[in-house]
Write a protein that holds these residues in place. Structure first.
Motif, short mmCIF file in Angstrom:
data_model
loop_
_atom_site.label_atom_id
_atom_site.label_comp_id
_atom_site.label_asym_id
_atom_site.label_seq_id
_atom_site.Cartn_x
_atom_site.Cartn_y
_atom_site.Cartn_z
N ASP A 72 -0.77 -3.77 3.88
CA ASP A 72 -0.07 -4.40 2.76
C ASP A 72 -1.13 -5.12 1.94
OD1 ASP A 72 1.36 -5.98 0.99
OD2 ASP A 72 2.95 -6.43 2.44
N ARG A 122 -0.79 -6.89 -0.85
CA ARG A 122 -0.35 -7.93 -1.77
C ARG A 122 -1.15 -9.23 -1.61
NH1 ARG A 122 6.10 -6.90 -1.07
NH2 ARG A 122 5.36 -6.65 1.08
N GLU A 142 -0.89 4.00 -3.99
CA GLU A 142 -0.89 2.56 -3.69
C GLU A 142 -0.98 1.75 -4.97
OE1 GLU A 142 -0.93 -1.18 -2.33
OE2 GLU A 142 -0.46 0.57 -1.08
N LYS A 146 2.07 0.88 -7.22
CA LYS A 146 3.13 -0.02 -6.77
C LYS A 146 3.33 -1.16 -7.76
CE LYS A 146 2.72 0.97 -1.82
NZ LYS A 146 2.37 0.45 -0.48
N GLN A 147 4.54 -1.69 -7.78
CA GLN A 147 4.94 -2.66 -8.80
C GLN A 147 4.03 -3.88 -8.86
OE1 GLN A 147 8.78 -4.34 -8.10
NE2 GLN A 147 8.76 -5.64 -9.92
N ASN A 172 6.89 -9.35 -4.61
CA ASN A 172 5.90 -8.80 -5.54
C ASN A 172 5.49 -9.74 -6.66
OD1 ASN A 172 5.87 -6.29 -4.13
ND2 ASN A 172 7.76 -5.70 -5.20
#
Length: 378
Positions: A282, A284, A312, A315-316, A358
């Protein structure tokens, strides 16, 4: 080639030397790159003026005299640093060190240089080329001046410079050059990590890098330099030389890699982060901490696990520019929570929720979520 390719401040320094009665030329990289249309910012000048004469000519400028014993001064010309060196011959070279004697003979100065394309001189009007360097440049051939074996023995760093220049300027590897590099590769062991990294990092992600690395591997120069074989099979699409190096040297322990290249603690930590990436990573929190640099970690991860970087990066959360957690401890204190560990715990839980969403929730939404956490406990 004309003066429009050169910074006016550099031209001014050249003119000052010439007006003072000393022949002077631009030499090396700036001439080479001007001829092939590349952008450049580094300027080297060669002159018949002796160091004390240069000190007098440029007495109103900031001067770095660290290399004056080699006839070299760095001059700050209105914010542009130039390197100006008295014509010289090098002697008593042992692969790492040299002694010098100054000369008035431009040909002797040219003869001490490494590659034909680096021994091009320009005085603002006339190009002087002793070794057909311009022809080699146009033919994309990196060729040692004179006897390649002697050139490499004089300075072991020239082995890595040969590969760097070949990666950038050539479309093949000169067989005489590679033979000399292979023959005297043991000299690489004497090079400092700083010098190795400076050359190595500049040869990566260049037009002919793949061919160069293949030759380094085939000649066993990689095992001499690193103690392990290079991994040539990766599809790294990023531009971070440190991460690409890790992919090329996956079997090298990080402490050894850090030592061999004299890397900083920060650079070593970056490698550790890259090594810790998992297939189901992940990104983020990494994006939150490192910003756009985290893109390079994605490219590393994609190459390491042979997966898609673009999936990847689509992604938002990557579309949120420069995300910053909108809440602070003061916000929670305003809700009536007393000072203490609860503030940090609620703040971290709210931040985790914000990351999971996000980075989209606003300040008020984060504050309301924190209040709901507090209410659920009370």
């Amino acid at each position: 080639m004309d003066q429009q390719s050169f910074d006016n401040r550099a031209l001014k320094a050249l003119s000052q030397l010439q007006r003072a009665g000393h022949k002077a030329w631009f030499v090396g990289g700036c001439v080479r790159d001007a001829l092939c249309g590349k952008q450049f910012t580094d300027y080297d000048l060669a002159t018949k003026a002796l160091p004390n004469e240069m000190l007098s000519i440029f007495n109103l400028f900031e001067i770095d005299k660290k290399a004056i014993k080699f006839g070299c001064l760095r001059i700050n010309c209105e914010g542009l640093w130039l390197e100006i060196t008295t014509l010289r011959q090098d002697f008593n070279q042992d692969g790492r060190h040299t002694e010098v004697i100054f000369t008035k003979d431009l040909a002797l100065d040219a003869n001490r240089r490494d590659f034909t394309m680096n021994a091009l001189y320009w005085d603002g009007k006339e190009l002087i080329d002793f070794f057909e360097g311009q022809s080699d440049l146009l033919k994309k051939n990196v060729r040692f001046i004179g006897n390649a074996n002697l050139r490499v023995q004089e300075d072991h760093l020239r082995i890595l410079r040969f590969f760097r220049f070949t990666a950038i300027y050539a479309d093949q590897v000169d067989p005489i050059g590679i033979a000399a590099c292979e023959k005297y590769k043991e000299g690489l062991a004497y090079l400092s990590g700083t010098r190795v990294w400076s050359e190595w990092s500049k040869m990566l992600c260049k037009p002919n890098t793949a061919n160069v690395l293949a030759q380094i591997s085939a000649s066993e120069i990689d095992t001499t330099l690193f103690g392990v074989k290079l991994n040539l099979d990766n599809n790294y699409q990023g531009s971070d030389p440190l991460l690409l190096t890790r992919l090329h040297l996956p079997n090298m322990q990080i402490p050894h890699l850090v030592h061999r290249f004299s890397l900083s603690k920060k650079e070593g930590d970056w490698l550790k982060i890259a090594d810790s990436l998992a297939l189901n990573q992940d990104f983020r929190e990494l994006y939150l901490e490192y910003g756009l640099s985290a893109h390079q970690l994605v490219y590393f991860w994609a190459a390491k696990f042979a997966t898609s970087a673009s999936l990847e990066l689509n992604k938002q959360f990557w579309q949120i520019s420069n995300p910053k957690f909108p809440l602070s401890g003061k916000d929670l204190l305003s809700c009536g929570i007393g000072h203490g560990p609860n503030v940090g715990r609620y703040l971290q839980n709210t931040k985790n929720w914000w990351i999971e969403n996000n980075f989209v929730p606003t300040h008020n939404e984060c504050l309301n979520y924190a209040k709901s956490l507090i209410s659920s406990v009370n």
